[in-house]
Design a protein around this motif. Structure first.
Motif, PDB file in Angstrom:
ATOM      1  N   UNK A  39       0.692  -1.143   0.113  1.00  0.00           N
ATOM      2  CA  UNK A  39       0.024   0.083  -0.096  1.00  0.00           C
ATOM      3  C   UNK A  39       0.837   1.166   0.121  1.00  0.00           C
ATOM      4  N   UNK A  40       0.567   2.026  -0.792  1.00  0.00           N
ATOM      5  CA  UNK A  40       1.370   3.266  -1.041  1.00  0.00           C
ATOM      6  C   UNK A  40       0.696   4.370  -0.189  1.00  0.00           C
ATOM      7  N   UNK A  41       1.229   5.204   0.662  1.00  0.00           N
ATOM      8  CA  UNK A  41       0.473   6.098   1.439  1.00  0.00           C
ATOM      9  C   UNK A  41       0.963   7.451   0.676  1.00  0.00           C
ATOM     10  N   UNK A  42      -0.138   8.523   0.660  1.00  0.00           N
ATOM     11  CA  UNK A  42       0.034   9.793   0.109  1.00  0.00           C
ATOM     12  C   UNK A  42       1.272  10.357   0.754  1.00  0.00           C
ATOM     13  N   UNK A  43       1.608  10.233   1.803  1.00  0.00           N
ATOM     14  CA  UNK A  43       2.937  11.025   2.328  1.00  0.00           C
ATOM     15  C   UNK A  43       4.094  10.378   1.644  1.00  0.00           C
ATOM     16  N   UNK A  44       3.997   9.297   1.149  1.00  0.00           N
ATOM     17  CA  UNK A  44       5.369   8.704   0.437  1.00  0.00           C
ATOM     18  C   UNK A  44       5.535   9.177  -0.587  1.00  0.00           C
ATOM     19  N   UNK A  45       4.444   9.847  -1.508  1.00  0.00           N
ATOM     20  CA  UNK A  45       4.766  10.256  -2.862  1.00  0.00           C
ATOM     21  C   UNK A  45       5.554  11.488  -3.002  1.00  0.00           C
ATOM     22  N   UNK A  46       6.550  11.264  -3.731  1.00  0.00           N
ATOM     23  CA  UNK A  46       7.785  12.569  -3.863  1.00  0.00           C
ATOM     24  C   UNK A  46       7.105  13.688  -4.744  1.00  0.00           C
TER      25      UNK A  46
END
Lengths: 554, 210
Positions: free
Chosen positions: B128-135
């Protein structure tokens, strides 16, 4: 290593490279402008021109030659664009319309390089290389010539003669700009900038289909675009385009080229007036402002205030991954504190305060270090003003470099510093007051106002960068920015050359114990203060309406 | 009066001859010299750093491409690109940025949309990708619209999706990204980056060579 530290190290490396080049290049330029001998190629050119390079000119004659050369340059470049449709080697591109041709011709001759056109779809090989790139060279050489004429005004006494324009123009081009640009262009090609005369390139894509690129003499134009502080890109994206600026190294190298001559000219000045320490004082002034602004820019861009940038998690809108925030910040400040206006990232999408710094950089009159030549004469005018202010404080007749700053000198300097703010502010106000020009704004509110203010500040100061959201390809903006560029370039030159003539005619005053020591740090401090207060405050109300309002709201 | 007209004409004539002479030096001699050296010494680079795969040209390693399917690594958004409107016999891509300001509603909306898409596209059954991980570079448009690179963080984020779609082990794809990550020049110039076209070419070779 974090990006902030990497940014700081890039800044230090840049300073180191500039320091290494400072003395050799500065001395070389002083020799070029003082030499008695002519190169063979120069003699051919003088013979073609029909001018004797050894005849000294008084300031009105020098000015007439500057104006005649520039007028012919505008007409030639205008005709070249109007005739593009029938010229061979133009990729079948059509002729450029009259308003845009006028704007572009004025833009390149005045060393502004404001572009209301898209390079890749508008200009073919002939106009780019034999028109635009030529003005990249000669407009820079004209700026250097006028600066050297002013330096001669300080260096000479009891003569009204300030040099020969044709000799200064030709030598600056042949002995300084062409050799450095040729080496720089090859370095750029070695890193990936393109250099060919092929037509439109059609190549396949990874997922199928095809894409079309322009070929062109890009590296050769890129080199002189930065070295001559011109800034007009081959492509619309300017130095953000990978074919103009392919790697992180070329990015730093292009910043180096932008700053190279403007900083080194302070050495030339020091050598020619017989005191390199006077040159160091001017250099220190330029350097202080430049480093200060770079630091501010890095701070605001790395903290990325502004709702969109906070949401994205970094100020990467309009910036390339390979340059990052650090490289883009150094470029943005260097291009606006000189008269370059090339961009490797788009200032309109910077933080509110970051955009404000690029605006203020231009508003200071582009003197830290400023354009090739124009930076030096601009800061020497400010030095005259600073000396005058110091003289008022202690009640002595002000002197600078052994010359009395009397009523005539101070009037010429005062008018000089009023011209660009008057042009920028009046034309911005007119554009906001009239019904249709505001339709060109892309963004609304404070940022929309900044777009218009930026356009006229950029034009009047001969910078050429833009808050590029503004649709400047309208008759109003093409004509009005054209007028701002013309008056912003040549009116100040009139006063600079008049001042040069006036100084050259004086007899020197011997320095006494009461003379202000203009080679000392105290004077540098005074000069930095004078620059920030006098020019900064002129624009404060306008800045408050635009970038400050935007920056404080976020 | 007559005299001053003649003088002006003579001066303008001299100026024109000076311009033509300097045009020969800087507008003909200089670009031809540089082109000669460039074509002789750096032929591929001077012509656009064309990149080949399977025996055909698939683009330039310097020019970013759009439209990769989700089986491949994605480039940055390029909302500032335009198409030519003047010389329409060509289908040129016009480089450029969006120029939207940091407080622009339009920019905020496009970043929100891009972020949601990155999260959705890259979340797989067991990742699962978290929005905070998106550079930042994954949701913003570059200056040229032709940025050939993405940040290593954005490449890492795409590894699970790419592995799943190509039925490759995550570790293999991860290693591919590592191999194609270029650090800062001399350790401090620029930012670390991954060239998307070169990475995708290597990925395709890996998939096809299996």
């Amino acid at each position: 290593m974090g990006p902030v530290l990497a940014g700081v190290l890039q800044l230090l490396a840049l300073i180191g490279a500039l320091a290494l080049a400072y003395i050799p290049l500065g001395n070389h330029m002083a020799r070029v402008y003082s030499a008695d001998r002519h190169w063979r190629v120069e003699r051919w050119i003088y013979r073609g021109v029909g001018a004797d390079p050894d005849t000294e000119m008084r300031w009105p004659a020098y000015l007439r030659a500057v104006l005649a050369f520039s007028l012919v340059g505008v007409l030639f470049l205008y005709l070249l664009q109007r005739l593009q449709g029938v010229l061979p080697g133009s990729l079948g591109f059509s002729s450029v319309n009259p308003a845009q041709s006028f704007n572009t011709a004025v833009s390149f001759v005045t060393n502004t390089n404001w572009q209301s056109y898209y390079g890749e779809q508008t200009m073919g090989h002939v106009v780019q290389t034999a028109g635009l790139a030529v003005q990249n060279f000669v407009s820079a050489a004209v700026g250097m010539a006028v600066a050297v004429a002013l330096v001669r005004g300080f260096a000479r006494s009891r003569t009204g003669e300030i040099g020969n324009f044709w000799a200064d123009l030709v030598r600056g081009t042949v002995r300084i700009l062409v050799p450095v640009a040729a080496v720089a262009a090859v370095v750029l090609v070695a890193c990936g900038a393109i250099q060919n005369f092929s037509g439109i390139h059609e190549v396949g894509q990874f997922m199928g289909g095809s894409q079309q690129w322009n070929g062109g003499a890009v590296a050769s134009q890129e080199a002189i675009k930065e070295l001559g502080t011109n800034g007009g890109g081959y492509f619309n994206a300017n130095s953000a385009h990978p074919f103009e600026n392919p790697t992180p190294f070329t990015n730093l190298f292009e910043i180096f080229l932008i700053l190279l001559i403007p900083f080194a000219l302070t050495r030339t000045f020091g050598v020619m007036v017989g005191s390199v320490r006077q040159g160091y004082a001017i250099l220190a002034t330029m350097f202080t402002i430049w480093v200060g602004f770079v630091a501010l820019m890095m701070w605001t861009e790395f903290t990325h205030h502004g709702p969109a940038l906070q949401l994205a998690g970094g100020a990467m809108e309009g910036k390339e991954v390979r340059f990052g925030v650090g490289g883009s910040s150094i470029f943005a400040v260097s291009t606006t504190l000189t008269s370059t206006g090339a961009v490797d990232s788009f200032h309109s999408s910077f933080t509110g305060l970051g955009g404000g710094i690029t605006l203020l950089s231009m508003m200071l009159g582009e003197i830290a270090p400023g354009g090739t030549g124009s930076g030096l004469y601009g800061i020497l005018i400010m030095a005259v003003i600073a000396v005058f202010i110091a003289g008022l404080m202690v009640g002595r007749t002000p002197e600078y470099l052994g010359k009395k700053i009397g009523p005539r000198e101070i009037k010429l300097s005062a008018v000089y510093i009023l011209i660009t703010p008057a042009l920028a502010l009046v034309l911005t106000a007119l554009s906001m007051a009239l019904p249709t020009p505001p339709h060109s704004m892309l963004n609304s509110g404070a940022h929309g106002f900044s777009e218009v203010l930026y356009a006229f500040t950029s034009a009047a100061n001969n910078n050429g960068s833009a808050f590029a959201g503004l649709n400047a390809n309208t008759d109003w903006f093409n004509t009005m920015t054209g007028i701002a560029m013309l008056l912003g370039r040549f009116l100040p030159m009139v006063f600079v050359l008049a001042l040069a003539g006036s100084l050259a005619g004086q007899r020197p005053v011997p320095a006494t114990a009461g003379t202000l020591r203009t080679e000392k740090p105290l004077f540098t401090g005074l000069l930095v203060g004078a620059i920030l207060i006098i020019t900064g405050l002129t624009y404060f109300p306008a800045l408050a309406l635009g970038p400050l309002a935007e920056g404080l709201a976020s | 009066m007559n005299n001053s007209v003649t003088n002006s004409a003579r001066l303008l004539g001299a100026a024109l001859r000076a311009l033509l002479a300097l045009t020969l030096v800087t507008g003909v001699g200089y670009p031809l010299l540089v082109t000669g050296v460039a074509q002789a010494a750096f032929h591929d680079k001077a012509n656009g750093s064309e990149t080949r795969a399977d025996g055909r040209v698939v683009g330039s390693s310097l020019i970013g491409q759009q439209g990769y399917s989700l089986a491949y690594f994605q480039s940055r958004p390029a909302n500032g690109l335009g198409t030519n409107s003047v010389n329409t016999q060509y289908k040129l891509i016009l480089s450029g940025a969006t120029n939207l300001s940091a407080d622009s509603k339009k920019l905020i909306a496009s970043i929100e949309e891009a972020k949601a898409k990155v999260v959705k596209d890259n979340s797989t059954a067991d990742y699962r990708v978290l929005p905070s991980q998106v550079p930042a570079d994954a949701v913003t448009s570059s200056g040229s619209g032709l940025d050939p690179d993405i940040s290593p963080a954005y490449a890492e984020l795409q590894v699970h999706r790419v592995a799943e779609r190509n039925h490759l082990p995550v570790g293999t794809v991860d290693k591919l990204v590592q191999d194609h990550t270029e650090g800062r020049t001399l350790g401090f110039i620029g930012e670390p980056r991954v060239n998307v076209l070169e990475l995708n070419i290597a990925l395709r070779e890996l998939v096809e060579g299996r």
